[in-house]
Scaffold this motif. Structure first.
Motif, short mmCIF file in Angstrom:
data_model
loop_
_atom_site.label_atom_id
_atom_site.label_comp_id
_atom_site.label_asym_id
_atom_site.label_seq_id
_atom_site.Cartn_x
_atom_site.Cartn_y
_atom_site.Cartn_z
N GLY A 29 -7.12 101.99 13.16
CA GLY A 29 -7.96 102.03 11.97
C GLY A 29 -8.47 103.43 11.66
O GLY A 29 -8.46 103.87 10.51
N LEU A 30 -8.90 104.15 12.70
CA LEU A 30 -9.39 105.51 12.48
C LEU A 30 -8.26 106.45 12.08
O LEU A 30 -8.44 107.33 11.22
CB LEU A 30 -10.08 106.03 13.75
N ALA A 31 -7.10 106.28 12.68
CA ALA A 31 -5.95 107.12 12.32
C ALA A 31 -5.55 106.88 10.87
O ALA A 31 -5.24 107.83 10.13
CB ALA A 31 -4.78 106.84 13.26
N LEU A 32 -5.57 105.61 10.45
CA LEU A 32 -5.22 105.29 9.06
C LEU A 32 -6.24 105.87 8.10
O LEU A 32 -5.89 106.43 7.05
CB LEU A 32 -5.13 103.77 8.90
N ARG A 33 -7.52 105.82 8.47
CA ARG A 33 -8.56 106.37 7.62
C ARG A 33 -8.44 107.89 7.51
O ARG A 33 -8.60 108.45 6.43
CB ARG A 33 -9.92 105.98 8.19
N ASP A 34 -8.15 108.55 8.63
CA ASP A 34 -7.97 110.01 8.57
C ASP A 34 -6.77 110.39 7.72
O ASP A 34 -6.81 111.38 6.98
CB ASP A 34 -7.80 110.56 9.99
N ARG A 35 -5.72 109.59 7.83
CA ARG A 35 -4.54 109.88 7.01
C ARG A 35 -4.86 109.71 5.53
O ARG A 35 -4.40 110.49 4.69
CB ARG A 35 -3.40 108.94 7.42
N TRP A 36 -5.67 108.70 5.19
CA TRP A 36 -6.08 108.50 3.80
C TRP A 36 -6.92 109.69 3.33
O TRP A 36 -6.75 110.18 2.21
CB TRP A 36 -6.87 107.21 3.69
N ASN A 37 -7.83 110.16 4.16
CA ASN A 37 -8.70 111.26 3.76
C ASN A 37 -7.93 112.57 3.59
O ASN A 37 -8.39 113.46 2.87
CB ASN A 37 -9.82 111.45 4.79
N ARG A 38 -6.78 112.70 4.26
CA ARG A 38 -5.98 113.92 4.13
C ARG A 38 -5.17 113.93 2.84
O ARG A 38 -4.64 114.99 2.46
CB ARG A 38 -5.05 114.08 5.34
N LEU A 39 -5.04 112.77 2.20
CA LEU A 39 -4.31 112.73 0.94
C LEU A 39 -5.09 113.47 -0.15
O LEU A 39 -6.32 113.51 -0.14
CB LEU A 39 -4.08 111.28 0.50
N SER A 40 -4.36 114.02 -1.09
CA SER A 40 -5.02 114.66 -2.23
C SER A 40 -5.67 113.59 -3.11
O SER A 40 -5.32 112.40 -3.05
CB SER A 40 -4.01 115.47 -3.04
N ARG A 41 -6.59 114.02 -3.95
CA ARG A 41 -7.27 113.06 -4.82
C ARG A 41 -6.30 112.35 -5.76
O ARG A 41 -6.39 111.12 -5.92
CB ARG A 41 -8.34 113.80 -5.63
N PRO A 42 -5.35 113.03 -6.39
CA PRO A 42 -4.37 112.31 -7.22
C PRO A 42 -3.56 111.28 -6.45
O PRO A 42 -3.27 110.19 -6.97
CB PRO A 42 -3.49 113.43 -7.79
N ALA A 43 -3.20 111.62 -5.20
CA ALA A 43 -2.44 110.66 -4.39
C ALA A 43 -3.28 109.42 -4.07
O ALA A 43 -2.77 108.29 -4.10
CB ALA A 43 -1.96 111.32 -3.11
N GLN A 44 -4.55 109.63 -3.77
CA GLN A 44 -5.42 108.49 -3.51
C GLN A 44 -5.55 107.60 -4.75
O GLN A 44 -5.50 106.37 -4.64
CB GLN A 44 -6.80 108.99 -3.07
N TRP A 45 -5.71 108.22 -5.92
CA TRP A 45 -5.82 107.43 -7.15
C TRP A 45 -4.52 106.68 -7.44
O TRP A 45 -4.54 105.54 -7.92
CB TRP A 45 -6.16 108.34 -8.32
N ALA A 46 -3.37 107.30 -7.12
CA ALA A 46 -2.09 106.63 -7.34
C ALA A 46 -1.98 105.37 -6.47
O ALA A 46 -1.56 104.31 -6.95
CB ALA A 46 -0.94 107.59 -7.04
N TRP A 47 -2.37 105.50 -5.21
CA TRP A 47 -2.34 104.32 -4.33
C TRP A 47 -3.32 103.26 -4.81
O TRP A 47 -3.03 102.06 -4.75
CB TRP A 47 -2.66 104.73 -2.90
N CYS A 48 -4.49 103.69 -5.28
CA CYS A 48 -5.47 102.73 -5.80
C CYS A 48 -4.92 101.97 -7.00
O CYS A 48 -5.13 100.75 -7.13
CB CYS A 48 -6.76 103.45 -6.17
#
Length: 383
Positions: A12-31
Motif C-alpha cells: 500500500g505504501l509503495a503504491l501510494r509513493d508511486r502515485w505521488n511521484r506521478l505528475s499532476r496531469p498523469a494523476q488527473w488522467a488516471w482519475c
C-alpha cells in the motif's frame, strides 16, 4: 543478499509513493479513467458486483454514492479536525426537510421553489445550524462533544415528531427533483431510475472533493490537522482553534445539507424514519472503516457500508452485527482504517535527515519526541 528498505515497504505504501511521484496531469488522467469506469457501472451491470434479484443495482449505486458524499462531509469534522460528531444525521435531516418544505405540495409554505433553488438554500440553513450548534459547544472536547452532537441529532428527530408543520411519520410527498427532460419525459424519475441520480451525485462528489482538497492544502487544512493531533499544542503555537473548529463544523454541515437535498429529490418522500441515531452511527462507521482523514478511504468505507447489505440480501438483517465485528477487528489490527491518513511531514523529514548524514532510523528513537512535536504543528495528509 541484503534487502533494501524499499523492498521492505508494504504494498500500500509503495503504491501510494508511486502515485505521488506521478505528475499532476498523469494523476488527473488516471482519475478520469477511474471516474469513467465508475460511471459505466450501472450500464455495464457487471455480474460479479451486481446486486441480487429484487434489489435495483443503479439505486444501490446511488445509495452508495450518497453515503460517500455524507462520509466526505463527516470526514472534515472527524478525520481532519478530530471532532467526534455522533449527530451528523441532524445536518442530513435539515437538508432533506428544507427541500421538502419548499418543494412539496404537502408543505404549509405557500411559495414553492424548484429543486435547484432549494439546494443552496438547504446548504445555507444547515450551515446556520452548524454555526448555532458549534458556537456554544465546540469548547468541549472528546466524549462531552460527542454527547452534545448526539443530542443535536435527537433534537432534530424529535422536532420532526412534534412540530405539526414537519408532519412526523406522515411526512412530505411529491418532493420536486432535479430538472431535465429527454424526449418529453423527465430524466430524473424519482425512485424508478437510479442512473441519473447516481451520475448527478458522482458529479457533486467530484466538485466537493476538489473544494475540500483545496481547503486541506490551505492554511485552514493545516490548522485542522494541528488541532486533530494536539489541540493544546496548536493553541500554544498561535492557532485560533475555536475559529477553525467552527469552520470545520460549518463546512461539514453544508455537505450534509447538500446530501440531504439530493436524497429528498431522489426519493420524493421525507418523514422522520430515516434520521435516527443508528443511521448517524453508520455514517461514522464509514469514516472509521475507510480511514479518518483520507478522502479516498472514507469513500471506500461508505461504499462498503451501503453496498454490502444490498449485494448480499441474505446477510442484510445482520449488517449491524457484521459491521460491528469488522470495526472491532479493524481497531485491533489496523486502527487507522483501510486507508489511513499519511503523515507527510514526518516522511519528508526522514529524507531530509538522511541527506545531512544522519540515519533515518534514528528518528524513531533519538529524535522521536521532536518528530511528534513537529507533526502536531504542521502536518499534511494524503488526498
Amino acid at each position: 543478499m541484503s534487502v533494501t528498505r524499499s523492498e521492505k515497504r508494504p504494498f500500500g505504501l509503495a503504491l501510494r509513493d508511486r502515485w505521488n511521484r506521478l505528475s499532476r496531469p498523469a494523476q488527473w488522467a488516471w482519475c478520469v479513467i477511474i471516474v469513467v469506469l465508475l460511471a459505466l457501472l450501472p450500464i455495464l451491470n457487471p455480474p460479479i458486483i451486481t446486486t441480487e434479484p429484487g434489489t435495483d443495482f443503479p439505486i444501490s449505486l446511488f445509495n452508495a454514492s450518497r453515503y460517500a458524499l455524507i462520509a466526505i462531509g463527516l470526514n472534515v469534522v472527524v478525520g481532519q479536525s478530530g471532532l467526534l460528531d455522533l449527530g451528523y444525521v441532524g445536518f442530513f435531516a435539515v437538508g432533506a426537510y428544507v427541500t421538502a418544505l419548499f418543494t412539496s405540495p404537502d408543505s404549509s409554505i405557500n411559495q414553492h421553489y424548484p429543486w435547484l433553488v432549494c439546494v443552496p438554500l438547504a446548504m445555507g440553513v444547515t450551515m446556520f445550524f452548524g454555526l448555532i450548534l458549534g458556537a456554544p459547544t465546540l469548547r468541549l472536547r472528546g466524549d462531552y462533544l460527542a454527547i452534545v452532537t448526539l443530542g443535536f441529532g435527537e433534537i432534530v428527530r424529535l422536532l420532526a415528531d412534534n412540530v405539526p408543520q414537519l408532519k412526523g411519520n406522515i411526512g412530505f410527498q411529491d418532493i420536486s427533483g432535479p430538472p431535465g427532460t429527454h424526449n418529453g419525459k423527465p430524466i430524473f424519475q424519482q425512485t424508478t431510475d437510479g442512473k441519473p441520480f447516481y451520475w448527478l451525485t458522482m458529479g457533486v462528489i467530484i466538485v466537493v472533493l476538489v473544494l475540500v482538497g483545496n481547503l486541506e492544502r490551505s492554511r485552514v487544512g493545516r490548522a485542522w490537522v494541528a488541532i486533530r493531533e494536539d489541540e493544546d499544542a496548536a493553541e500554544t503555537m498561535g492557532v485560533p482553534t475555536f475559529k477553525f473548529k467552527l469552520w470545520a463544523f460549518v463546512v461539514g454541515a453544508a455537505i450534509g445539507g447538500l446530501s440531504g437535498a439530493i436524497y429528498a429529490g431522489q426519493i420524493g418522500f421525507v418523514n422522520n424514519q430515516k434520521f435516527d441515531p443508528v443511521t448517524s452511527i453508520l455514517f461514522l462507521a464509514a469514516v472509521v472503516l475507510g480511514g479518518a482523514g483520507n478522502k479516498v478511504g472514507v469513500i471506500i468505507g461508505a461504499f462498503l457500508i451501503s453496498y454490502i447489505p444490498d449485494r448480499f440480501q441474505s446477510i442484510a438483517e445482520y449488517k449491524y452485527l457484521i459491521f460491528g465485528l469488522a470495526l472491532i477487528t479493524l481497531m485491533i489490527f489496523r486502527p487507522q482504517g483501510i486507508l489511513g491518513a499519511r503523515q507527510r511531514l514526518l516522511a519528508y523529514g526522514r529524507k531530509a535527515y538522511s541527506l545531512v548524514g544522519g540515519k533515518p532510523e534514528q528518528l524513531d528513537s533519538g529524535v522521536g519526541a521532536f518528530a511528534t512535536d513537529v507533526k502536531s504543528g504542521a502536518m499534511g495528509t494524503e488526498l
